[in-house]
Design an enzyme around this catalytic site. Structure first.
Site, short mmCIF file in Angstrom:
data_model
loop_
_atom_site.label_atom_id
_atom_site.label_comp_id
_atom_site.label_asym_id
_atom_site.label_seq_id
_atom_site.Cartn_x
_atom_site.Cartn_y
_atom_site.Cartn_z
CG ASP A 344 58.68 104.73 60.93
OD1 ASP A 344 59.83 105.15 60.75
OD2 ASP A 344 58.29 103.63 60.51
CD GLU A 544 60.93 101.90 55.07
OE1 GLU A 544 59.88 102.55 55.08
OE2 GLU A 544 61.99 102.30 55.57
C1 BGC Z 1 65.56 106.77 54.95
C2 BGC Z 1 65.09 105.58 55.71
C3 BGC Z 1 63.65 105.71 55.90
C4 BGC Z 1 62.91 105.99 54.59
C5 BGC Z 1 61.47 106.32 54.85
C6 BGC Z 1 64.81 106.91 53.66
O1 BGC Z 1 65.26 108.01 52.94
O2 BGC Z 1 66.91 106.65 54.71
O3 BGC Z 1 65.70 105.48 56.96
O4 BGC Z 1 63.20 104.55 56.46
O5 BGC Z 1 63.45 107.07 53.90
O6 BGC Z 1 60.62 105.98 53.84
C1 BGC Z 2 61.13 102.70 59.01
C2 BGC Z 2 61.59 102.33 60.38
C3 BGC Z 2 62.98 102.80 60.61
C4 BGC Z 2 63.06 104.29 60.37
C5 BGC Z 2 64.44 104.88 60.56
C6 BGC Z 2 61.37 104.16 58.73
O1 BGC Z 2 61.05 104.46 57.43
O2 BGC Z 2 59.76 102.41 58.85
O3 BGC Z 2 61.49 100.93 60.55
O4 BGC Z 2 63.40 102.49 61.90
O5 BGC Z 2 62.66 104.57 59.05
O6 BGC Z 2 65.29 104.51 59.54
#
Ligand code: BGC
Ligand code: BGC
Length: 872
Positions: A344, A544
């Site tokens: 991830d 998130e």
């Molecule tokens: C990204 C997301 C990612 C997240 C991680 C963001 O800046 O755009 O895709 O899931 O950071 O915490």
């Molecule tokens: C998320 C994932 C996601 C990835 C890419 C991460 O922060 O936990 O679920 O697929 O970002 O955007």
């Protein structure tokens, strides 16, 4: 395989520090230690140590994707020709916002992704054609191998998590929490097919979906990405969804035509973290990990899933990204997974001994492809050096590359040609096509759950005069939620959804056709008294950790939406409440206040599906009946957490203690009318919800934060009312858009003083890791005559400070504007982000004046860059 080394047994409890998994041992081995002494055979009879894996208790499964000798021969041939650089490149995935096609060519990268806020050319909202053009450019670059290197097509992964939710104009399905209530695996298969097609249109080969978390505590901000608290629903859905996205193994359509690669995520136990904390620690027993949390992996692999994403979370303190026992011994050896494991977003950097640019432990543990969005170059360089030095065994690198190549070959990428020339490439009419939207609308109808319908108020006649109120009634952002166009789902407007219907638009269409009238008034005002009011309200979008909560109170205190429902009722107007949310929340007061109450979750672009259920057909019968049943238990109090129907391994006491307001499986329908009466309201129902991300709202400190003036001597004085003046700093309340929505601060130049927002320490480390920024909404009224610093404080002598003078001077003359400072800048400046007691301390010793309306966290935009550290 997790092995036991020198386990000291104190009163039957082994100390976990002494339990090494193979990944850790590999790390030790490569660091030059000998292993001999601590290797011993696994002991099936061993007393269960929390966090210790016994592979033999996990079911032995197999993937239907058969080994193919032709593919294996091709992989062996490729490996024999690839340079070490080619191999290392294959294992790295970079974000399109931080990598160019030229980089993909030079570094031979195996994959790119677009993160939640990324898009081609750095534009998250880029038109569909630009996405396809970018896909072609990355593909061309991957095939344009410099002399001596092997050409391998790149694979582009994307979060098509509720439809191709990155693209303007795509069909957006209800989030998984709603689909769970539909309990219809065939519908899921169809949604998977459509999602894959709409992803193909713009050139991507791979989606990071489905999430198969079995959420046990809905305080978790990602609960809406979960189908259910119950493993049976997740099991039934994961297989169907994977099949919809990928096609059926063994048939010609598998990974071809309209199909793409699916990812089951986040392995393992993301839905079971303590207190529902994002990226937290799962303390479940090994049996629960297997019987609850692994359900979706078992069926997903049985459907042929070709990618698994590791979870940010830990199991008994062990980060999943470093857990070889689960990633290898269970996922591969027991479950028979034969695709590749992707990590991830920068999660490898959280492993002990790792940084985002250097992490041999991730590969050692079983990660095949590392998602290194902005850290890919450093990671590439370190990984290459480590392979050359033998720190990373070549055999492990070959294994990782082979797994990736096998999936690329199975998916036909080597022969597919440019994304624009593949099936569905550039078929713009497929995006949000009427046929796709009809399926999304059906999904809305199937997912709504009728919680209350007193005296059969619903279904309504379409001949009535209907008032539609509430801030969710005509708001695409609220009805689509997080992971929609932008990461957090914020900043979206009606114009971003050209093929869509808001809930109000859907209602208006039905009522107009039925001969009634529908009037929209967010605040519930009306000129002519309506026959009935429909109030649409609920959670604002989040993703998130931004959605993590301490309790389940929807809106504590005397909230706006409750008042709106009560006011309309007090005027004798029957009220239908439509609740938009990513999870069940404590809303008993709102349920009691309304005559009918519908849990509508996050329904997506097809607001018409809501209206389908609310109104009678022309012949007076209900047009459709409700069929949604709760796939999550509904709480009777904000602090009734964790709440879920007792799982397969629950004790008798746990079964007896299950006492939700509405149980798992509850849901009314028109065929079986019944009245609820008044529900008991929880005494703690108006508890103050924790607020860790808004510090100043409309010029006022947002509780629990408070305003203070900090003098040059460091002493802080609370600001209880305005105006408040000290010789060095004067504060007043002024008007911008509304009365007193602005805090004016004037530094007089007679001594140093700071304007501060103080509170009890909060943990912002996840927000920092997730790249959030502190946003100041302000207007400069007088340019700073000297240096102005901005500090985040973490207790008395802990702080991170940046020099804001340049940014403030640049904002002069721009009127109302914003300045964003990445939280990581405060961390770099020395702040302990896990204990922030003052997120905002603005200090000047010279003349300077500004008007300030907001101080809050927002997702960071663009590449991270920090203002300079101040000179002292
Ligand atoms: C990204 C997301 C990612 C997240 C991680 C963001 O800046 O755009 O895709 O899931 O950071 O915490
Ligand atoms: C998320 C994932 C996601 C990835 C890419 C991460 O922060 O936990 O679920 O697929 O970002 O955007």
């Amino acid at each position: 395989m997790r092995r036991r080394g020198r386990i000291r047994d104190r009163n039957g409890v082994a100390e976990r520090e002494d339990v090494l998994n193979t990944g850790q041992m590999l790390a030790l081995a490569v660091a030059g230690f000998t292993l001999g002494a601590c290797v011993s055979a696994p002991e099936p009879q061993a007393p269960s140590v929390p966090g210790m894996v016994h592979p033999e208790i996990w079911p032995k499964l197999a993937s239907p994707v058969a080994d193919d000798p032709a593919i294996d021969a091709r992989v062996a041939d490729l490996l024999s020709k690839m340079t070490v650089e080619d191999k290392v490149g294959q294992t790295i995935q970079a974000d399109v916002a931080s990598v160019s096609p030229g980089d993909v060519r030079t570094y031979r990268l195996g994959s790119v992704l677009d993160g939640g806020n990324s898009g081609p050319g750095g534009n998250d909202r880029a038109p569909a054609a630009d996405w396809l053009k970018a896909a072609d450019a990355f593909y061309d670059a991957s095939l344009d191998a410099p002399a001596g290197h092997v050409a391998i097509p790149v694979i582009w992964g994307s979060d098509s998590v509720h439809g191709n939710s990155n693209i303007i104009g795509a069909t957006i399905f209800p989030h998984n929490v709603g689909l769970g209530a539909a309990n219809d695996p065939d519908l899921l298969r169809r949604i998977g097919e459509i999602t894959a097609i709409e992803t193909r249109v713009v050139g991507q080969d791979w989606t990071f979906a489905p999430t198969v978390a079995v959420v046990q505590d809905v305080r978790w901000g990602r609960s809406y990405e979960s189908y259910s608290e119950n493993p049976d629903i997740v099991r039934a859905y994961a297989g169907a969804m994977v099949e919809g996205i990928q096609g059926v193994p063994g048939t010609p359509g598998f990974l071809r035509g309209g199909h793409i690669v699916a990812t089951i995520k986040h392995f393992l136990g993301d839905g079971g973290t303590d207190k529902g904390r994002d990226q937290g620690d799962n303390l479940a027993s090994e049996e629960d990990l297997r019987d609850i949390h692994s359900a979706g992996y078992q069926s997903g692999i049985a459907a042929g899933a070709q990618a698994v994403m590791a979870s940010y979370s830990s199991w008994h303190g062990n980060k999943m990204h470093g857990d070889r026992a689960l990633l290898n011994d269970v996922l591969i050896d027991r479950f028979g997974f034969n695709g590749f494991v992707v990590s991830d977003w920068n999660a490898h950097g959280q492993l002990p001994g790792c940084s985002t640019t250097d992490c041999p432990a991730a590969l050692a543990a079983g990660i095949d492809m590392v998602m290194a969005p902005d850290s890919w170059k450093g990671l590439y360089q370190h990984t290459l050096a480590e392979v050359n030095a033998g720190t990373i065994p070549m055999a492990r690198l070959d294994e990782a590359v082979a797994r990736i190549l096998r999936v690329k070959l199975r998916a036909g990428l080597f022969d597919a040609g440019k994304p624009s020339g593949r099936p569905y490439g550039g078929k713009w009419d497929e995006l949000g096509s009427p046929e796709h939207r009809a399926v999304a609308r059906q999904a809305v109808r199937e997912s709504l759950v009728l919680l209350k319908n007193e005296h059969g108020l619903l279904p309504l006649s379409a001949k009535l005069n209907v008032l539609v109120a509430g801030d969710g009634a005509d708001d695409m952002g609220k009805q689509t939620g997080g992971w929609t166009i932008s990461w957090q789902g914020t900043g979206n407007s009606r114009a971003d959804f050209p093929r869509a219907q808001t809930i109000f638009e859907g209602i208006a269409e039905q009522v107009r056709a039925g001969g009634g009238t529908a009037v929209l008034a967010r605040d519930g005002g009306f000129a002519t008294k309506p026959d009935v009011a429909i109030v649409v309200f609920g959670e604002d979008p989040y993703a998130e950790f931004m959605g993590d909560r301490d309790n389940l109170a929807f809106q504590p205190g005397d909230p706006r939406d409750l008042r709106l429902i009560r006011d309309l009722r007090a005027k004798g107007i029957p009220v239908v409440a439509i609740f938009l949310s990513g999870r069940p929340l404590y809303v008993t007061r709102e349920i009691n206040a309304a005559d009918a109450f519908v849990a509508a979750w996050l329904p997506g672009t097809e607001g018409g599906g809501v209206a389908d259920l609310l109104f009678r057909a022309a012949d007076g019968t209900p047009a459709y009946d409700f069929r949604g049943k709760l796939s999550f238990s509904w709480p009777r109090a904000p602090d009734q957490v964790p709440l879920h129907r007792p799982g397969p391994n629950a004790t008798a006491a746990e079964r007896a203690a299950y006492n939700p307001l509405f149980a798992f499986g509850y849901g009314l329908d028109y065929a079986h009318p019944r009245d609820l009466g008044v529900l008991p309201e929880a005494p703690g129902g108006d508890a103050i919800a924790a607020n860790v991300d808004r510090y100043l709202d409309s010029g006022h400190a947002a509780p629990p934060w408070s305003l203070a003036i900090v003098g040059g001597d460091g002493a802080s004085a609370p600001v209880l009312r305005l105006p408040a003046n000290t010789p060095a700093l004067m504060l007043a309340s002024t008007d911008h858009l509304k009365q007193e929505d602005t805090l004016s601060a004037t530094w007089t130049g007679s001594g140093s003083a700071a304007l501060a927002l103080l509170g009890t320490p909060v943990d912002l480390s996840r927000q920092t890791n997730g790249d959030m920024a502190l946003r100041l909404g302000l207007r400069i009224d007088e340019a700073p005559a000297g240096q102005v610093t901005l500090e985040a404080r973490c207790g008395k002598s802990c702080h991170g400070t940046v020099d804001l003078t340049g940014a403030l001077r640049a904002a002069l003359g721009k009127g109302w504007t914003t300045i964003d400072v990445r939280l990581s800048c405060f961390k770099q400046g020395g702040a302990d982000m896990s204990a922030i007691s003052a997120p905002f301390v603005l200090t000047s010793a010279s003349r300077f004046a500004l008007s300030l309306s907001t101080v809050a966290l927002v997702p960071g935009e663009g590449p991270p860059s920090c203002p300079a550290a101040p000179q002292s």
